[in-house]
Design a protein around this motif. Structure first.
Motif, PDB file in Angstrom:
ATOM      1  N   TRP B 153      -0.150  11.564  -2.931  1.00  0.00           N
ATOM      2  CA  TRP B 153      -1.093  10.392  -2.645  1.00  0.00           C
ATOM      3  C   TRP B 153      -2.467  11.246  -2.266  1.00  0.00           C
ATOM      4  CZ3 TRP B 153      -0.500   4.778  -1.590  1.00  0.00           C
ATOM      5  CH2 TRP B 153       0.521   4.153  -2.246  1.00  0.00           C
ATOM      6  N   ASP B 157      -6.543   6.977  -0.850  1.00  0.00           N
ATOM      7  CA  ASP B 157      -5.370   5.822  -1.274  1.00  0.00           C
ATOM      8  C   ASP B 157      -4.453   5.582  -0.130  1.00  0.00           C
ATOM      9  OD1 ASP B 157      -6.584   5.863  -3.725  1.00  0.00           O
ATOM     10  OD2 ASP B 157      -5.044   7.372  -4.695  1.00  0.00           O
ATOM     11  N   ILE B 158      -4.186   6.530   0.605  1.00  0.00           N
ATOM     12  CA  ILE B 158      -3.422   6.264   1.793  1.00  0.00           C
ATOM     13  C   ILE B 158      -3.928   5.323   2.766  1.00  0.00           C
ATOM     14  CG2 ILE B 158      -2.312   7.347   3.985  1.00  0.00           C
ATOM     15  CD1 ILE B 158      -1.698   9.749   2.141  1.00  0.00           C
ATOM     16  N   ASP B 160      -6.525   3.347   2.085  1.00  0.00           N
ATOM     17  CA  ASP B 160      -6.835   2.065   1.484  1.00  0.00           C
ATOM     18  C   ASP B 160      -5.556   1.104   1.548  1.00  0.00           C
ATOM     19  OD1 ASP B 160      -9.394   2.430   1.217  1.00  0.00           O
ATOM     20  OD2 ASP B 160      -9.219   3.185  -0.998  1.00  0.00           O
ATOM     21  N   LEU B 161      -4.365   1.790   1.733  1.00  0.00           N
ATOM     22  CA  LEU B 161      -3.106   0.810   1.474  1.00  0.00           C
ATOM     23  C   LEU B 161      -2.875  -0.078   2.628  1.00  0.00           C
ATOM     24  CD1 LEU B 161      -0.582   1.045  -0.221  1.00  0.00           C
ATOM     25  CD2 LEU B 161       0.648   2.437   1.787  1.00  0.00           C
ATOM     26  N   ASP B 162      -2.694  -1.581   2.371  1.00  0.00           N
ATOM     27  CA  ASP B 162      -2.570  -2.459   3.154  1.00  0.00           C
ATOM     28  C   ASP B 162      -1.210  -2.709   3.584  1.00  0.00           C
ATOM     29  OD1 ASP B 162      -1.730  -3.908   1.252  1.00  0.00           O
ATOM     30  OD2 ASP B 162      -3.740  -5.157   0.950  1.00  0.00           O
ATOM     31  N   HIS B 165       1.281  -4.092   0.710  1.00  0.00           N
ATOM     32  CA  HIS B 165       1.479  -3.217  -0.471  1.00  0.00           C
ATOM     33  C   HIS B 165       2.634  -2.085   0.342  1.00  0.00           C
ATOM     34  CE1 HIS B 165      -1.712  -5.021  -2.336  1.00  0.00           C
ATOM     35  NE2 HIS B 165      -1.117  -4.691  -3.676  1.00  0.00           N
ATOM     36  N   LEU B 166       2.351  -1.825   1.574  1.00  0.00           N
ATOM     37  CA  LEU B 166       3.226  -0.644   2.144  1.00  0.00           C
ATOM     38  C   LEU B 166       4.715  -1.335   2.236  1.00  0.00           C
ATOM     39  CD1 LEU B 166       3.964   1.925   3.604  1.00  0.00           C
ATOM     40  CD2 LEU B 166       3.372   0.946   5.686  1.00  0.00           C
ATOM     41  N   LEU B 169       6.325  -1.321  -1.157  1.00  0.00           N
ATOM     42  CA  LEU B 169       6.379  -0.225  -1.977  1.00  0.00           C
ATOM     43  C   LEU B 169       7.861   0.297  -2.568  1.00  0.00           C
ATOM     44  CD1 LEU B 169       3.633   1.753  -2.500  1.00  0.00           C
ATOM     45  CD2 LEU B 169       4.676   3.161  -0.584  1.00  0.00           C
TER      46      LEU B 169
END
Lengths: 352, 272
Positions: B153, B157-158, B160-162, B165-166, B169
């Protein structure tokens, strides 16, 4: 002396050694028993199997064994005695300067005697510090802030009396202050892991060097933070080093942090003998290399130059040891195994 | 109580001991952020027909910090007390310098401050709990971030992750899945109210510019915690000489009293 495969000699000063009496006869109470039991736990948990001693030997190994393990079987050239009194736990104390002085007298070129003080002793302790300087010419001392004294379960370098003692150390040339900041006994209302008082002391007393034994682990981050700001703060590797055997990956992380924040000029090797033995520690340390990923990520290296500094040159600087002169003296007069009888007498003299 | 009912108590007491064991799984050593059951601190569980529970508790050394010891014992008492059938909980800390003080303090329902009135006048256990909860947050977060980095990653991108989504995943490896879930659990307590998956414990955002420094802070926290973890495990094993042979002791060991028996042996030796 350690010799590399290329024949290069590495001068080794062991920054942290003890000659203790933890035997049942010397134990004052259950705390004394549990204290040495806990040390034995460290010994068995982190030593290679072939270096684990029976408990009885560990309780009281004696001067002869110590000399042999450090300088004959082991690679130490010199060793610093760090006393730990613990008079509330042990009848004659656990590991006192008086006991250590007997070996120092027999092998003056081998040992560096450090003293100890406790600010809770007030004026009388200041006088005792003067006596230690006169009698033993000490240039350093070991402080154990978590030590019990009556109702008190510890103290800090920021305490008013501690400040007075440090001012006295400046006057007397006792310039190396070794402070136990590591896994320790009973942080109750006084958090003995806390390294914050080192920060204050190092700023107030720039003439003194503060060697933080055990690098403040498990507060490595706090320690590194302080050490970066205070040039007179050093890290003693006792307890961190034995992980090189049981958890080499973990050791890599610790040593790379220390190299990154403090650099190789402010780290001191210490075996913490008799908890661990210089022979295997030095062999493994000399053979150890940092993985390339860590070298690249952190921009640090544990090369021969760094090892030489950590193993001896840094301590030599702190204690004004001229390595070339000293090496000649030791090799010229190195006592061999033939002296074992005399060593037995020494052991007898200190009551082993 | 009639005899037949008492005879019935045997299987039900085993089932209840299992319930106790499961509820103790929610109690962690605050410094290590691991359950006391996995750390092998719980040596035995006894349940009687009256709904009284006795929990044997041990630590790696006689000297382990009294504040942490008290905190864990109190958490165990609270966790087990919440089981509906439980009438009384005794946590029995053994082989510790303050065994008697702590056991008595808990039995009387005293706070840590009241129990250690002389030694710990200034000690604030809530503050201590908070401090170590933040460290736990950082450590769990680092494990997840490291996993993502290892999977290639990009930092942006890490960051930006919310959270939604986490949380969704797809993760195949059960160990990693556990790491993610443990992080999400503590993220509800710490890290602020934003939707960002990765914020500082205080809720500050992490930016690409501060990411490197932030990650190195997290790494130092992990190094400290691991130091304690390695030592605690090593010292516990050295002290009681009962290394786990096939992984950790199972619930069956506890119900059958096997672990408790071994521990009692150590206890006797210690007092001799």
């Amino acid at each position: 002396m350690f010799k590399t495969a290329e024949g290069e000699e590495i001068f080794i000063i062991d920054g942290h050694t003890h000659l203790w009496d933890g035997s049942k006869a010397n134990q004052k109470n259950i705390h004394g028993a549990q204290f040495i039991d806990c040390f034995y736990g460290y010994h068995t948990a982190l030593s290679p199997k072939e270096y684990v001693w029976p408990k009885e030997k560990f309780d009281n190994y004696g001067a002869e064994t110590m000399y042999n393990d450090l300088f004959v079987d082991g690679y130490d050239d010199m060793a610093i005695f760090q006393p730990t009194y613990l008079k509330d736990f042990y009848v004659n104390g656990f590991n006192t300067i008086e006991q250590n002085a007997v070996l120092k007298e027999k092998y003056p070129d081998r040992f560096i005697l450090n003293g100890a003080w406790d600010p809770r002793d007030g004026e009388a302790g200041i006088e005792a510090l003067h006596e230690q300087v006169e009698k033993y010419k000490i240039k350093g001392c070991k402080l154990y802030t978590a030590e019990w004294k009556g109702a008190s379960k510890g103290w800090k370098l920021t305490d008013e009396w501690a400040q007075r003692y440090m001012a006295e150390c400046v006057k007397l040339g006792v310039k190396n202050i070794h402070v136990h900041k590591g896994p320790t006994i009973l942080p109750l209302n006084r958090d003995a892991f806390d390294v914050a008082d080192i920060d204050d002391a190092a700023t107030s007393f720039p003439e003194l060097n503060f060697i933080v034994e055990h690098c403040g682990l498990p507060r490595l981050d706090d320690f590194c933070w302080i050490a970066v700001q205070e040039p007179n703060v050093y890290g003693g590797l006792a307890v961190a080093l034995p992980f090189i055997h049981s958890r080499p990956d973990y050791f890599n992380q610790v040593i790379s942090e220390l190299l990154f924040w403090l650099g190789p000029d402010r780290l001191l090797y210490g075996s913490d003998y008799g908890i661990w033995s210089p022979k295997w520690l030095v062999e493994r340390f000399m053979a150890h290399e940092l993985p390339d990923t860590i070298k690249k990520d952190k921009g640090v290296d544990l090369n021969l130059e760094a090892k030489r500094k950590i193993l001896g040159l840094n301590a030599a600087k702190l204690y004004d040891i001229d390595v070339a002169t000293h090496r000649a003296r030791i090799t010229g007069s190195a006592p061999a195994r033939a002296e074992e009888n005399t060593m037995a007498q020494v052991a007898e003299a200190i009551g082993d | 109580m009639s005899t037949p009912a008492f005879a019935d108590a045997a299987p039900s007491s085993a089932a209840r001991a299992a319930e106790v064991w499961a509820s103790l799984g929610s109690v962690t050593d605050p410094e290590l952020d691991e359950p006391v059951t996995e750390l092998r601190f719980v040596t035995g569980i006894e349940v009687d027909a009256e709904g009284r529970v006795h929990i044997g508790f041990r630590l790696p050394t006689y000297w382990c910090a009294a504040n942490f010891a008290f905190l864990m014992a109190d958490d165990m008492r609270a966790a087990v007390s919440s089981l509906p059938w439980v009438r009384q909980v005794t946590v029995d800390l053994r082989d510790h310098m303050y065994s008697d003080t702590i056991n008595q303090g808990l039995a009387r329902g005293h706070s840590f401050k009241a129990t250690f009135a002389e030694e710990a006048a200034d000690e604030d256990l809530d503050e201590l709990r908070r401090t170590f909860r933040i460290k736990a947050y950082q450590r769990r977060q680092e494990a997840v971030i490291r996993h993502l980095l290892d999977r290639g990653w990009a930092v942006t991108d890490i960051l930006d992750l919310d959270l939604p989504h986490l949380a969704t995943l797809p993760i195949a490896d059960p160990e990693t899945l556990k790491l993610r879930d443990r992080y999400l659990e503590i993220r509800r307590e710490w890290g602020g109210t934003s939707d960002n998956a990765f914020t500082s414990a205080e809720g500050e955002p992490v930016t690409p510019a501060t990411f490197g420094e932030y990650l190195s802070l997290l790494r130092r926290v992990r190094i400290n915690t691991e130091f304690n973890g390695h030592l605690c495990r090593g010292l516990l094993q050295a002290r009681y000489d009962d290394a786990p042979t096939e992984g950790e002791p199972t619930l069956a060991d506890f119900i059958a009293g096997r672990v408790a028996k071994r521990e009692m042996g150590g206890h006797d030796q210690c007092r001799k």
